[in-house]
Design a protein around this motif. Sequence first.
Motif, short mmCIF file in Angstrom:
data_model
loop_
_atom_site.label_atom_id
_atom_site.label_comp_id
_atom_site.label_asym_id
_atom_site.label_seq_id
_atom_site.Cartn_x
_atom_site.Cartn_y
_atom_site.Cartn_z
N PRO A 70 -5.81 7.58 -0.80
CA PRO A 70 -6.50 6.60 -0.54
C PRO A 70 -5.93 5.23 0.00
O PRO A 70 -4.75 4.98 -0.31
N GLU A 71 -6.85 4.19 0.43
CA GLU A 71 -6.10 3.07 1.11
C GLU A 71 -5.98 1.96 0.03
O GLU A 71 -5.32 1.34 0.18
N ASP A 72 -6.66 2.18 -1.19
CA ASP A 72 -6.74 1.19 -2.00
C ASP A 72 -5.83 1.18 -3.21
O ASP A 72 -5.76 0.45 -4.20
N ILE A 73 -4.86 2.12 -3.26
CA ILE A 73 -3.96 2.27 -4.13
C ILE A 73 -2.68 1.38 -3.84
O ILE A 73 -2.18 1.49 -2.82
N HIS A 74 -2.38 0.42 -4.47
CA HIS A 74 -1.52 -0.70 -4.32
C HIS A 74 -0.52 -0.64 -5.38
O HIS A 74 -0.89 -0.82 -6.70
N HIS A 126 -2.84 -4.47 -9.22
CA HIS A 126 -4.04 -5.00 -8.46
C HIS A 126 -3.93 -5.95 -7.52
O HIS A 126 -3.01 -6.70 -7.54
N ILE A 127 -4.76 -6.17 -6.42
CA ILE A 127 -4.59 -6.89 -5.44
C ILE A 127 -4.64 -8.42 -5.79
O ILE A 127 -3.91 -9.12 -5.32
N SER A 128 -5.08 -8.65 -7.04
CA SER A 128 -5.27 -10.09 -7.50
C SER A 128 -3.85 -10.59 -8.10
O SER A 128 -3.38 -11.54 -8.19
N SER A 130 0.81 -1.30 -0.13
CA SER A 130 -0.11 0.15 0.04
C SER A 130 0.99 1.33 0.05
O SER A 130 1.72 1.44 0.83
N SER A 136 -4.91 7.84 -8.19
CA SER A 136 -4.57 6.99 -9.47
C SER A 136 -5.21 7.51 -10.59
O SER A 136 -6.17 8.18 -10.48
N LYS A 143 -0.25 4.09 0.72
CA LYS A 143 -0.31 4.95 2.02
C LYS A 143 0.58 4.48 3.22
O LYS A 143 0.87 5.41 3.86
#
Length: 595
Positions: free
Chosen positions: A471-475, A590-592, A443, A510, A445
């Motif tokens: 944001p938390e969802d940017i990886h 992406h998380i996957s 992450s 993003s 963040k």
Amino acid sequence: MFRRKLIWQLFLSFIIIIVLSVAAVTIYITRSLKEFYLNEMSYELQARAQLIKDNFADSTLLQNTAVVDSLCKNLGKQSSSRITIVTLSGHVIGDTDENPAGMENHLNRPEIQKALGGGVGMAKRYSHTRGEMMLYSAIPILINGQISGAVRVARPLSALDKEFSSIYPRIIFDCIVLLFLAGSISYYFSRRFSVPLEKMTQVSEEFSRGNFQHKLSPGNSIEIDKLAQAMNRMAEQLDEKIKTIINQRNELEAVLSSMVEGVLAFDLNERLVNLNKAAARILDLDGVQALGHYIQEVIRHPHLQAFVKKVIHDGQPMEGEISIQRNGDRVLQMHGTALTSEKGENLGALVVLHDITHIRHLENIRRDFVANVSHELKTPITSIKGFIETLRDGAIGDSDDAARFLDIIARQSDRLNAIVEDLLTLSKIEEAEKTEIPLELGSLKYVIQNAVDACELKLKEKNITLTFECPEDIHCQINKQLLEQAIVNLLDNAIKYSEAGGAIELACKSSNNEAIISVRDWGIGIEKKHLPRLFERFYRVDKGRSSELGGTGLGLAIVKHIAIAHHGYVGVDSLIGKGSVFTIHLPIAHISDNT
């Protein structure tokens, strides 16, 4: 000049020869027939004369003119011929058609002269008495072995013309039939000669179009058959050679097209005869339109023009270097050599252009780097050495000065150590780029928060407010330690060039599969001319201010190489008096993703 097909040339030639031959034969036969009939008529007249002369072989009869004349008229009617009796003196004493008394002396007649001389006289001439052409035959009259006169028998040639008037139509008809048969045969043989040549012409046209699959069939004569075989062999050899040339040309074009160096070929008149894509791109030329033009028309660079002229004139390999302004400032290295034929004849010049702009740029960077490193290292070392010498000279006895000098030495040592540490860090990052640094999904963040925590003390010292949004969802696939260092460097840079009590904005968002980390300050800003070189090693916008702030000049260079190691890039936007925005662009994971 009017040109005809071969078949008509041959046919007309044969027809002319045949017509001339038939005409010559016809004329010859006609004349021969006429001569034959004339001879036959002459023999007939001579035979009649021989029979008639016996009727006048009496000397007393010849003295009686009336009896002789009467006898001539009777015999003439019976034999359908004209009979004339002439004395030795040439006087006519009897004639079938005329009164002898009114006739002129015949002694000058050639046939009479010959007959009176003892021979047989023959003559053909126009008779004014009869008004037509006559054939005359005269023989002597012998009495007791002595020539007493001459008997002449004549017939008009109109009889012969009547005979021939019936023969001419048959001759003409036979000639027409002969001409038709001969013309048909001539046409057949003309076609026999011309058709194979027409086929050869058609196949030759196919050869000229590059189609060598057509083959000539065997000819109807030895010569044409040999010619057909020779043309077939020629087609096979041409096909093979053309394919070889095309393959070689394609290979050459492929090589030239794949070359990064520009290649130009000129003839002896300095006309451009060939160039590859790289040369067209380097010199900003239209590769098709430039061909065939003089170098002065397509390349407006006097140094390159002079270089080509010298290579053509001297015929020796040469090297040179030029700078051009097209597509930005470029440095080109030129290699020229003479173009020669297999016989060694000079055909022109070949010039190869190497774009060494990047190499020259790297050399400049290397020189600047060495100079900057030398300068950056020399400054603290000089300071340290100077204060040590001052302490040696007695300042060590003064505790206040000694303590102050030792603090300066310690700060310069820290600065020297920081430069060396940054150089080592930069070197490690560059080495890691070659072998792919280990990255893991993480992450942004979390990394940014750690960087903010690391700079918290410096923010408080200058009372600078930091706003942070992520944001938390940017990886991304990241190396947390290196990425944190890059963000710290940007924050440290923003803190240094911001006024006390100012503000800094740190954000992450993003966009288009990219994660963009931005650090904005409202400091003094940077002139636009400095922006392209801002991420170079030791590059400083204001060297005096940078030295005062204690920077090493390597922070932004480290940021750039950390971004590259993450398969990203950096950016900057700035306005004088309004501050700057530095960005790091990273590919989003992406998380996957497993990597």
